[in-house]
Design a protein around this motif. Structure first.
Motif, PDB file in Angstrom:
ATOM      1  N   HIS A 103       0.889  -1.270  -0.059  1.00 32.97           N
ATOM      2  CA  HIS A 103       0.150   0.129  -0.139  1.00 32.97           C
ATOM      3  C   HIS A 103       0.658   1.307  -0.046  1.00 32.97           C
ATOM      4  O   HIS A 103       0.575   2.153   0.861  1.00 32.97           O
ATOM      5  CB  HIS A 103      -1.108   0.011   1.242  1.00 32.97           C
ATOM      6  N   GLU A 104       2.005   1.435  -0.827  1.00 34.39           N
ATOM      7  CA  GLU A 104       2.640   2.621  -1.011  1.00 34.39           C
ATOM      8  C   GLU A 104       2.031   3.462  -2.025  1.00 34.39           C
ATOM      9  O   GLU A 104       1.955   3.112  -3.132  1.00 34.39           O
ATOM     10  CB  GLU A 104       4.065   1.989  -1.528  1.00 34.39           C
ATOM     11  N   THR A 105       1.688   4.547  -1.205  1.00 33.19           N
ATOM     12  CA  THR A 105       0.655   5.583  -2.050  1.00 33.19           C
ATOM     13  C   THR A 105       1.883   6.403  -2.721  1.00 33.19           C
ATOM     14  O   THR A 105       3.099   6.604  -2.348  1.00 33.19           O
ATOM     15  CB  THR A 105       0.008   6.390  -1.165  1.00 33.19           C
ATOM     16  N   LEU A 110       6.767   9.614  -2.774  1.00 29.79           N
ATOM     17  CA  LEU A 110       7.416  10.880  -3.059  1.00 29.79           C
ATOM     18  C   LEU A 110       8.450  11.233  -1.696  1.00 29.79           C
ATOM     19  O   LEU A 110       9.443  11.604  -1.930  1.00 29.79           O
ATOM     20  CB  LEU A 110       6.248  12.228  -2.966  1.00 29.79           C
ATOM     21  N   LYS A 111       8.040  10.963  -0.510  1.00 27.54           N
ATOM     22  CA  LYS A 111       8.904  11.023   0.557  1.00 27.54           C
ATOM     23  C   LYS A 111      10.159  10.108   0.547  1.00 27.54           C
ATOM     24  O   LYS A 111      11.340  10.634   0.792  1.00 27.54           O
ATOM     25  CB  LYS A 111       8.087  10.681   1.993  1.00 27.54           C
ATOM     26  N   LYS A 112      10.004   9.062   0.103  1.00 25.20           N
ATOM     27  CA  LYS A 112      11.027   8.013  -0.259  1.00 25.20           C
ATOM     28  C   LYS A 112      12.211   8.512  -1.199  1.00 25.20           C
ATOM     29  O   LYS A 112      13.421   8.691  -0.972  1.00 25.20           O
ATOM     30  CB  LYS A 112      10.773   6.665  -0.636  1.00 25.20           C
ATOM     31  N   LEU A 113      11.389   9.022  -2.530  1.00 23.68           N
ATOM     32  CA  LEU A 113      12.206   9.555  -3.412  1.00 23.68           C
ATOM     33  C   LEU A 113      12.889  11.079  -2.933  1.00 23.68           C
ATOM     34  O   LEU A 113      14.235  10.821  -2.961  1.00 23.68           O
ATOM     35  CB  LEU A 113      11.296   9.967  -4.494  1.00 23.68           C
ATOM     36  N   SER A 114      12.268  11.777  -2.284  1.00 25.74           N
ATOM     37  CA  SER A 114      12.864  13.091  -1.815  1.00 25.74           C
ATOM     38  C   SER A 114      14.025  12.782  -0.697  1.00 25.74           C
ATOM     39  O   SER A 114      15.019  13.270  -1.044  1.00 25.74           O
ATOM     40  CB  SER A 114      11.546  14.042  -1.285  1.00 25.74           C
ATOM     41  N   ASN A 115      13.786  11.915   0.266  1.00 23.24           N
ATOM     42  CA  ASN A 115      14.841  11.716   1.051  1.00 23.24           C
ATOM     43  C   ASN A 115      16.002  11.011   0.735  1.00 23.24           C
ATOM     44  O   ASN A 115      17.352  11.325   0.743  1.00 23.24           O
ATOM     45  CB  ASN A 115      14.232  10.811   2.262  1.00 23.24           C
ATOM     46  N   GLU A 144       1.105  10.101 -16.194  1.00 26.88           N
ATOM     47  CA  GLU A 144       1.054  11.390 -16.116  1.00 26.88           C
ATOM     48  C   GLU A 144       0.635  11.929 -14.678  1.00 26.88           C
ATOM     49  O   GLU A 144       1.557  12.450 -14.027  1.00 26.88           O
ATOM     50  CB  GLU A 144       0.106  12.251 -17.213  1.00 26.88           C
ATOM     51  N   LYS A 145      -0.159  11.229 -13.969  1.00 28.15           N
ATOM     52  CA  LYS A 145      -0.674  11.142 -12.876  1.00 28.15           C
ATOM     53  C   LYS A 145       0.502  10.905 -11.794  1.00 28.15           C
ATOM     54  O   LYS A 145       0.885  11.599 -10.960  1.00 28.15           O
ATOM     55  CB  LYS A 145      -1.844  10.658 -12.379  1.00 28.15           C
ATOM     56  N   GLN A 146       1.087   9.578 -12.044  1.00 28.43           N
ATOM     57  CA  GLN A 146       2.001   9.285 -11.339  1.00 28.43           C
ATOM     58  C   GLN A 146       3.404  10.179 -11.473  1.00 28.43           C
ATOM     59  O   GLN A 146       3.993  10.244 -10.292  1.00 28.43           O
ATOM     60  CB  GLN A 146       2.476   7.739 -11.608  1.00 28.43           C
ATOM     61  N   LEU A 147       3.597  10.742 -12.455  1.00 27.46           N
ATOM     62  CA  LEU A 147       4.754  11.585 -12.428  1.00 27.46           C
ATOM     63  C   LEU A 147       4.514  12.816 -11.668  1.00 27.46           C
ATOM     64  O   LEU A 147       5.309  13.360 -10.812  1.00 27.46           O
ATOM     65  CB  LEU A 147       5.231  11.961 -14.073  1.00 27.46           C
ATOM     66  N   LYS A 148       3.327  13.347 -11.826  1.00 21.91           N
ATOM     67  CA  LYS A 148       3.150  14.639 -11.429  1.00 21.91           C
ATOM     68  C   LYS A 148       2.615  14.424  -9.791  1.00 21.91           C
ATOM     69  O   LYS A 148       3.100  15.392  -8.940  1.00 21.91           O
ATOM     70  CB  LYS A 148       1.444  15.134 -11.832  1.00 21.91           C
ATOM     71  N   ILE A 151       7.892  12.480  -8.767  1.00 24.12           N
ATOM     72  CA  ILE A 151       9.008  13.027  -9.552  1.00 24.12           C
ATOM     73  C   ILE A 151       8.789  14.596  -9.743  1.00 24.12           C
ATOM     74  O   ILE A 151       9.607  15.735  -9.335  1.00 24.12           O
ATOM     75  CB  ILE A 151       9.442  12.251 -10.649  1.00 24.12           C
ATOM     76  N   PHE A 152       7.666  15.048 -10.260  1.00 21.48           N
ATOM     77  CA  PHE A 152       7.566  16.360 -10.889  1.00 21.48           C
ATOM     78  C   PHE A 152       7.365  17.325  -9.444  1.00 21.48           C
ATOM     79  O   PHE A 152       7.429  18.518  -9.460  1.00 21.48           O
ATOM     80  CB  PHE A 152       6.064  16.507 -11.533  1.00 21.48           C
ATOM     81  N   LYS A 153       7.376  16.673  -8.260  1.00 20.70           N
ATOM     82  CA  LYS A 153       7.106  17.530  -6.827  1.00 20.70           C
ATOM     83  C   LYS A 153       8.507  18.037  -6.429  1.00 20.70           C
ATOM     84  O   LYS A 153       8.565  18.772  -5.411  1.00 20.70           O
ATOM     85  CB  LYS A 153       6.374  16.790  -6.099  1.00 20.70           C
ATOM     86  N   ILE A 154       9.566  17.249  -6.912  1.00 20.81           N
ATOM     87  CA  ILE A 154      10.956  17.459  -6.423  1.00 20.81           C
ATOM     88  C   ILE A 154      11.640  18.869  -7.118  1.00 20.81           C
ATOM     89  O   ILE A 154      11.366  18.809  -8.469  1.00 20.81           O
ATOM     90  CB  ILE A 154      11.908  16.497  -6.837  1.00 20.81           C
ATOM     91  N   GLU A 155      11.840  19.777  -6.527  1.00 19.69           N
ATOM     92  CA  GLU A 155      12.546  20.895  -6.978  1.00 19.69           C
ATOM     93  C   GLU A 155      13.596  20.989  -8.085  1.00 19.69           C
ATOM     94  O   GLU A 155      13.414  21.387  -9.093  1.00 19.69           O
ATOM     95  CB  GLU A 155      12.647  21.925  -5.657  1.00 19.69           C
TER      96      GLU A 155
END
Ligand code: PEP
Length: 250
Positions: A103-105, A110-115, A144-148, A151-155
């Protein structure tokens, strides 16, 4: 110049002896002049030893997962700093099995990616549509939704620290493979979206790899497509001969 990348996702397979044997066989068969980036991903208990066996070779060791928190009361979990302390610097995030069974949303991913990016890790980030999405012609929307949402939330990202793995869920472990044209169509779509978000230079340089029942006899057709920069390989990565054949198909 985009990097060619082939990574083996060993999942929950192989005990210590089998893991060591597999590494040994891959090392024996691998052509030393190969300029593809090659990754294997043994299970957590064997990462430390695997790193030692891969030292001085072209093979890099990838963790299959990491927890989104830095440390603390998360029984059974593994943190980025633990991985770092044994010399791991790359991690797989967003695999459909993690999304579905654990159940990884998108928010957790995003948290895992960002950290992970903050800690200087290279991230293999998986996206892909389900069979239902594909049947209902929703695959572009889902991607597109998965990217947005992630990944797209990372500055700011260094393109060398991110590899996107397009893995249609309906092709993982099923024996069904996206056709080379289907893979190319989605890879080009991902690259176009990446260009809009991070610019042409970034999008021309990021590796986008395909995963989903790639086998030695299907690899070269898929890898020949212009926007496919390699593969994430599950089942076939458990056999040294098949894995090395796939690596050599690029
Ligand atoms: C995977 O699990 O990432 C994968 C691509 O598996 P398989 O090659 O077995 O479909």
């Amino acid at each position: 110049m985009r990097k060619k990348v082939v990574a083996g996702n060993w999942k929950m397979n192989n005990d210590l002896i089998m893991s060591n044997d597999l590494i040994y066989s891959i090392k024996l068969k691998l052509n030393k002049d190969n300029d593809t980036d090659i990754f294997i991903s043994p299970s957590f208990p064997f990462l430390n030893e695997s790193i030692k066996h891969c030292k001085g070779t072209k093979i890099k060791v990838l963790a299959q997962n990491v927890n989104e928190n830095k440390s603390g009361a998360y029984t059974g979990e593994v943190s980025l700093s633990m991985l770092k302390s044994i010399g791991i610097d790359s991690v797989l995030i967003g695999h459909s099995e993690r999304r579905e069974y654990y159940h990884e949303t998108d928010d957790i991913l995003l948290k895992k990616l960002s950290n992970s990016l903050d800690e200087g890790f290279k991230v293999f980030f998986c996206i892909g549509e389900s069979l239902n999405d594909r049947k209902n012609d929703l695959h572009f929307d889902v991607i597109e939704k998965q990217l947005k949402n992630t990944i797209f939330k990372i500055e700011k990202i260094n393109h060398e620290n991110l590899i996107i793995a397009y893995e249609p869920v309906w092709a993982i472990g099923t024996g069904l493979t996206a056709s080379p044209d289907q893979a190319q169509e989605i890879h080009a779509f991902i690259r176009k979206n990446i260009a809009q978000r991070f610019g042409e230079n970034f999008s021309n340089n990021i590796s986008i790899i395909y995963g989903g029942s790639v086998k030695p006899d299907s690899a070269s057709d898929i890898f020949s497509k212009v926007d496919v920069d390699g593969g994430l390989i599950g089942g076939a990565s458990l056999n040294a001969q098949d894995f090395v054949k796939i690596v050599n198909s690029i």
